[in-house]
Write a protein that holds these residues in place. Structure first.
Motif, PDB file in Angstrom:
ATOM      1  N   UNK A  22       0.560  -1.099   0.148  1.00 21.85           N
ATOM      2  CA  UNK A  22      -0.001  -0.241  -0.294  1.00 21.85           C
ATOM      3  C   UNK A  22       1.061   1.253  -0.092  1.00 21.85           C
ATOM      4  N   UNK A  23       1.694   1.403   0.887  1.00 18.76           N
ATOM      5  CA  UNK A  23       2.814   2.365   0.820  1.00 18.76           C
ATOM      6  C   UNK A  23       3.106   2.752  -0.538  1.00 18.76           C
ATOM      7  N   UNK A  24       4.292   1.306  -1.351  1.00 16.61           N
ATOM      8  CA  UNK A  24       5.294   1.920  -2.973  1.00 16.61           C
ATOM      9  C   UNK A  24       3.653   2.129  -3.608  1.00 16.61           C
ATOM     10  N   UNK A  25       2.459   1.670  -3.756  1.00 14.29           N
ATOM     11  CA  UNK A  25       1.508   2.876  -4.514  1.00 14.29           C
ATOM     12  C   UNK A  25       0.686   3.961  -3.912  1.00 14.29           C
ATOM     13  N   UNK A  26       1.912   4.567  -2.762  1.00 18.00           N
ATOM     14  CA  UNK A  26       0.877   5.325  -2.538  1.00 18.00           C
ATOM     15  C   UNK A  26       0.190   5.959  -1.065  1.00 18.00           C
ATOM     16  N   UNK A  27      -0.441   5.307  -0.725  1.00 18.07           N
ATOM     17  CA  UNK A  27      -1.115   5.159   0.646  1.00 18.07           C
ATOM     18  C   UNK A  27      -0.140   5.414   1.163  1.00 18.07           C
ATOM     19  N   UNK A  28      -0.931   6.806   2.567  1.00 12.37           N
ATOM     20  CA  UNK A  28      -0.265   7.672   3.019  1.00 12.37           C
ATOM     21  C   UNK A  28       0.173   6.149   4.689  1.00 12.37           C
ATOM     22  N   UNK A  29       0.921   6.902   5.258  1.00 16.44           N
ATOM     23  CA  UNK A  29       1.471   5.923   5.894  1.00 16.44           C
ATOM     24  C   UNK A  29       0.760   5.771   7.307  1.00 16.44           C
ATOM     25  N   UNK A  30      -0.093   6.796   7.362  1.00 22.96           N
ATOM     26  CA  UNK A  30      -1.092   6.995   9.133  1.00 22.96           C
ATOM     27  C   UNK A  30      -2.472   6.777   8.559  1.00 22.96           C
ATOM     28  N   UNK A  31      -2.045   5.799   7.680  1.00 23.78           N
ATOM     29  CA  UNK A  31      -3.613   5.298   7.378  1.00 23.78           C
ATOM     30  C   UNK A  31      -3.904   3.758   7.267  1.00 23.78           C
ATOM     31  N   UNK A  32      -2.224   3.474   6.768  1.00 24.11           N
ATOM     32  CA  UNK A  32      -2.328   2.700   6.808  1.00 24.11           C
ATOM     33  C   UNK A  32      -1.935   1.909   7.964  1.00 24.11           C
ATOM     34  N   UNK A  33      -1.074   2.612   9.114  1.00 24.66           N
ATOM     35  CA  UNK A  33      -1.051   2.399  10.684  1.00 24.66           C
ATOM     36  C   UNK A  33      -2.076   1.914  11.261  1.00 24.66           C
ATOM     37  N   UNK A  34      -3.094   3.121  10.638  1.00 23.49           N
ATOM     38  CA  UNK A  34      -5.309   2.696  11.655  1.00 23.49           C
ATOM     39  C   UNK A  34      -5.080   1.955  11.113  1.00 23.49           C
ATOM     40  N   UNK A  35      -5.468   0.735   9.816  1.00 25.39           N
ATOM     41  CA  UNK A  35      -6.013  -0.031   9.525  1.00 25.39           C
ATOM     42  C   UNK A  35      -5.590  -0.849  10.320  1.00 25.39           C
TER      43      UNK A  35
END
Length: 191
Positions: free
Chosen positions: A103-116
């Motif tokens: 997800x991060x490599x495709x541009x998703x925000x790190x905070x969003x990834x961490x929250x999910x």
């Protein structure tokens, strides 16, 4: 801590395992490059390493992944949100590690990834991500998907996109359960 299913070095594979290994390496090269998938000796890690122990099951699993991948109706950010929801629900270490990196490599925000990954719903989801989150979250909670959630996702993605979303949730539930059964860690230190 002993490894439940050790990774198999390529020079120790049976012919059936080797066929699956080669297929796995091809799959990895076409979409799983944001995280570690093999040891230095070429032994596969994560679900690829687990499925090598039962190559007939591994082949069937990857046939199903290929079929779902071919649908190509669901936007990639929505797919990654759904996969992270599944990994978080099952607390599948390798799954969360791998798809957080994807997800991060495709541009998703790190905070969003961490929250999910923490099992929570981010407040800044796009409409596609929110629909995927709601469907995945409801499905992994158990029971029938509510009519409102079903209709909202179908309206957002079309029937084909909703079908694909449901199939991804099911596939990654299987992967997460498999990883957990064999205690596959996120930081690979297998001998």
């Amino acid at each position: 801590m002993p490894v439940r299913l050790p990774s198999i070095p390529p020079d120790q594979l049976t012919p059936e395992q080797r066929a699956l290994y080669d297929r796995n390496r091809e799959q990895i090269a076409h979409g799983f490059t944001a995280f570690t998938t093999a040891r230095d000796d070429g032994a596969l890690l994560g679900p690829w390493g687990v499925f090598l122990h039962e190559p007939a099951v591994g082949q069937a699993h990857y046939d199903q992944i290929a079929a779902v991948t071919a649908l190509q109706c669901l936007p990639e950010p929505a797919k990654q949100v759904a996969i992270l929801v599944v990994g978080a629900r099952y607390r599948a270490a390798y799954e969360l590690y791998a798809h957080a990196a994807t997800a991060a490599s495709e541009g998703m925000d790190a905070a969003k990834v961490a929250t999910i990954a923490a099992g929570e719903r981010p407040t800044d989801l796009s409409r596609d991500e929110a629909a995927a989150y709601d469907v995945a979250s409801a499905l992994v909670a158990g029971g029938v998907l509510s009519g409102a959630t079903y209709r909202a996702a179908r309206d957002r993605f079309g029937q084909g996109g909703l079908n694909e979303l449901v199939f991804w949730v099911g596939l990654y539930a299987q992967v997460s359960i498999t990883l957990n059964a064999f205690d596959v860690p996120s930081e690979e230190s297998w001998a």
